[in-house]
Scaffold this motif. Structure first.
Motif, PDB file in Angstrom:
ATOM      1  N   GLU A  99     -77.564  68.383 -16.326  1.00 46.42           N
ATOM      2  CA  GLU A  99     -76.317  67.677 -16.651  1.00 46.42           C
ATOM      3  C   GLU A  99     -75.107  68.610 -16.721  1.00 46.42           C
ATOM      4  O   GLU A  99     -74.002  68.167 -17.012  1.00 46.42           O
ATOM      5  N   ARG A 100     -75.316  69.894 -16.471  1.00 50.82           N
ATOM      6  CA  ARG A 100     -74.211  70.857 -16.562  1.00 50.82           C
ATOM      7  C   ARG A 100     -73.228  70.664 -15.409  1.00 50.82           C
ATOM      8  O   ARG A 100     -73.564  70.128 -14.371  1.00 50.82           O
ATOM      9  N   ARG A 101     -71.996  71.099 -15.634  1.00 52.27           N
ATOM     10  CA  ARG A 101     -70.908  71.053 -14.650  1.00 52.27           C
ATOM     11  C   ARG A 101     -70.473  69.616 -14.323  1.00 52.27           C
ATOM     12  O   ARG A 101     -70.031  69.328 -13.228  1.00 52.27           O
ATOM     13  N   ARG A 102     -70.601  68.726 -15.303  1.00 53.29           N
ATOM     14  CA  ARG A 102     -70.162  67.327 -15.137  1.00 53.29           C
ATOM     15  C   ARG A 102     -69.096  66.945 -16.152  1.00 53.29           C
ATOM     16  O   ARG A 102     -68.777  65.767 -16.282  1.00 53.29           O
ATOM     17  N   GLY A 103     -68.586  67.918 -16.907  1.00 52.61           N
ATOM     18  CA  GLY A 103     -67.540  67.652 -17.881  1.00 52.61           C
ATOM     19  C   GLY A 103     -68.031  67.166 -19.231  1.00 52.61           C
ATOM     20  O   GLY A 103     -67.225  66.883 -20.120  1.00 52.61           O
ATOM     21  N   ILE A 104     -69.340  67.072 -19.411  1.00 55.39           N
ATOM     22  CA  ILE A 104     -69.894  66.575 -20.675  1.00 55.39           C
ATOM     23  C   ILE A 104     -69.572  67.535 -21.811  1.00 55.39           C
ATOM     24  O   ILE A 104     -69.141  67.127 -22.890  1.00 55.39           O
ATOM     25  N   ALA A 105     -69.759  68.822 -21.579  1.00 51.87           N
ATOM     26  CA  ALA A 105     -69.498  69.811 -22.636  1.00 51.87           C
ATOM     27  C   ALA A 105     -68.026  69.796 -23.038  1.00 51.87           C
ATOM     28  O   ALA A 105     -67.702  69.829 -24.228  1.00 51.87           O
ATOM     29  N   SER A 106     -67.128  69.730 -22.069  1.00 48.96           N
ATOM     30  CA  SER A 106     -65.694  69.708 -22.383  1.00 48.96           C
ATOM     31  C   SER A 106     -65.342  68.507 -23.250  1.00 48.96           C
ATOM     32  O   SER A 106     -64.640  68.638 -24.257  1.00 48.96           O
ATOM     33  N   ARG A 107     -65.821  67.326 -22.861  1.00 52.91           N
ATOM     34  CA  ARG A 107     -65.531  66.117 -23.644  1.00 52.91           C
ATOM     35  C   ARG A 107     -66.113  66.224 -25.045  1.00 52.91           C
ATOM     36  O   ARG A 107     -65.469  65.871 -26.035  1.00 52.91           O
ATOM     37  N   ALA A 108     -67.353  66.703 -25.125  1.00 52.65           N
ATOM     38  CA  ALA A 108     -68.027  66.787 -26.419  1.00 52.65           C
ATOM     39  C   ALA A 108     -67.357  67.809 -27.337  1.00 52.65           C
ATOM     40  O   ALA A 108     -67.091  67.517 -28.508  1.00 52.65           O
ATOM     41  N   VAL A 109     -67.084  69.007 -26.817  1.00 49.89           N
ATOM     42  CA  VAL A 109     -66.470  70.048 -27.650  1.00 49.89           C
ATOM     43  C   VAL A 109     -65.085  69.607 -28.115  1.00 49.89           C
ATOM     44  O   VAL A 109     -64.730  69.772 -29.287  1.00 49.89           O
ATOM     45  N   HIS A 110     -64.313  69.023 -27.230  1.00 47.34           N
ATOM     46  CA  HIS A 110     -62.972  68.562 -27.605  1.00 47.34           C
ATOM     47  C   HIS A 110     -63.046  67.492 -28.697  1.00 47.34           C
ATOM     48  O   HIS A 110     -62.362  67.580 -29.727  1.00 47.34           O
ATOM     49  N   ALA A 111     -63.871  66.480 -28.500  1.00 49.40           N
ATOM     50  CA  ALA A 111     -63.975  65.380 -29.468  1.00 49.40           C
ATOM     51  C   ALA A 111     -64.511  65.863 -30.814  1.00 49.40           C
ATOM     52  O   ALA A 111     -63.989  65.484 -31.869  1.00 49.40           O
ATOM     53  N   VAL A 112     -65.544  66.696 -30.797  1.00 52.08           N
ATOM     54  CA  VAL A 112     -66.130  67.170 -32.053  1.00 52.08           C
ATOM     55  C   VAL A 112     -65.165  68.113 -32.770  1.00 52.08           C
ATOM     56  O   VAL A 112     -65.067  68.098 -34.000  1.00 52.08           O
ATOM     57  N   THR A 113     -64.424  68.915 -32.017  1.00 52.05           N
ATOM     58  CA  THR A 113     -63.423  69.794 -32.634  1.00 52.05           C
ATOM     59  C   THR A 113     -62.393  68.974 -33.401  1.00 52.05           C
ATOM     60  O   THR A 113     -62.111  69.254 -34.573  1.00 52.05           O
ATOM     61  N   LEU A 114     -61.841  67.953 -32.759  1.00 54.91           N
ATOM     62  CA  LEU A 114     -60.843  67.114 -33.430  1.00 54.91           C
ATOM     63  C   LEU A 114     -61.449  66.388 -34.623  1.00 54.91           C
ATOM     64  O   LEU A 114     -60.831  66.283 -35.688  1.00 54.91           O
ATOM     65  N   TRP A 115     -62.673  65.895 -34.460  1.00 52.54           N
ATOM     66  CA  TRP A 115     -63.364  65.208 -35.552  1.00 52.54           C
ATOM     67  C   TRP A 115     -63.574  66.156 -36.740  1.00 52.54           C
ATOM     68  O   TRP A 115     -63.329  65.786 -37.892  1.00 52.54           O
ATOM     69  N   ALA A 116     -64.010  67.395 -36.469  1.00 53.53           N
ATOM     70  CA  ALA A 116     -64.282  68.357 -37.551  1.00 53.53           C
ATOM     71  C   ALA A 116     -63.000  68.749 -38.286  1.00 53.53           C
ATOM     72  O   ALA A 116     -63.014  68.918 -39.507  1.00 53.53           O
TER      73      ALA A 116
END
Length: 190
Positions: A99-116
């Motif tokens: 699943e790498r290189r599909r933008g999943i990590a970027s979306r997840a890190v961004h959303a979790v960062t804002l949530w935290a």
């Protein structure tokens, strides 16, 4: 602790517990590198390894916890949050190999960062990145993290179980700070 986070494209986030060990076993079945949940084992997790690793990521026990990134009931990756002091949290992430290189990590890190920042009152969230990990360096920049410092020979390679016989590499620290509070003028009292 509640988490209700939608990441678009059918992805959602949930806090993982030891009850999710089977998801972790399935997600790591093609992994050849060290995964997020522990320095060991390398590669696929057996059920007992997954349960033990997720028990270490119990916010009630250790303070650190893992947020699973799922599509339907399939674990695609995770974001780990490790508090290291008041208002400061280290963030780590892992995405299953296919699943790498599909933008999943970027979306997840961004959303979790804002949530935290919001839900956990974290002023400073930071990533520790191997300087040779180009995809992670690009991700950090893309989602708004800023380079803070280089730590020489700070991160362990885990090529040996014994830390004294292991090799170590530099780590780059990238941070994301919450919006600073506005500075109010100090008025003299009359």
């Amino acid at each position: 602790m509640d988490l209700d986070l939608s990441l678009e494209d059918g992805l959602h986030a949930q806090i993982l517990s030891a009850d999710d060990a089977a998801l972790l076993v399935e997600a790591t079945h093609r992994e050849t590198a060290r995964s997020l949940w522990a320095a060991r084992p390398v590669g696929p997790y057996e059920l007992h390894d997954a349960q033990a690793a997720l028990l270490l990521w119990d916010p009630a026990e250790q303070g650190q916890f893992s947020i699973g990134i799922l599509r339907e009931e399939r674990l695609l990756g995770a974001v780990g949050l490790m508090p290291d002091g008041p208002g400061s949290i280290e963030l780590a992430y892992w995405i299953r190999p296919e699943e790498r290189r599909r933008g999943i990590a970027s979306r997840a890190v961004h959303a979790v960062t804002l949530w935290a920042h919001d839900a956990l009152d974290a002023v400073r969230i930071w990533l520790e990145i191997n300087p040779r990990n180009e995809p992670s360096l690009h991700l950090a920049q893309r989602v708004g993290y800023h380079f803070e410092q280089r730590l020489p020979r700070h991160c362990r390679d885990w090529s040996s179980e014994n830390a004294q016989h292991d090799s170590w590499h530099d780590c780059l620290v990238w941070t994301h700070l919450s919006e600073p509070a506005p500075v109010l003028p100090d008025h003299a009292h009359s």
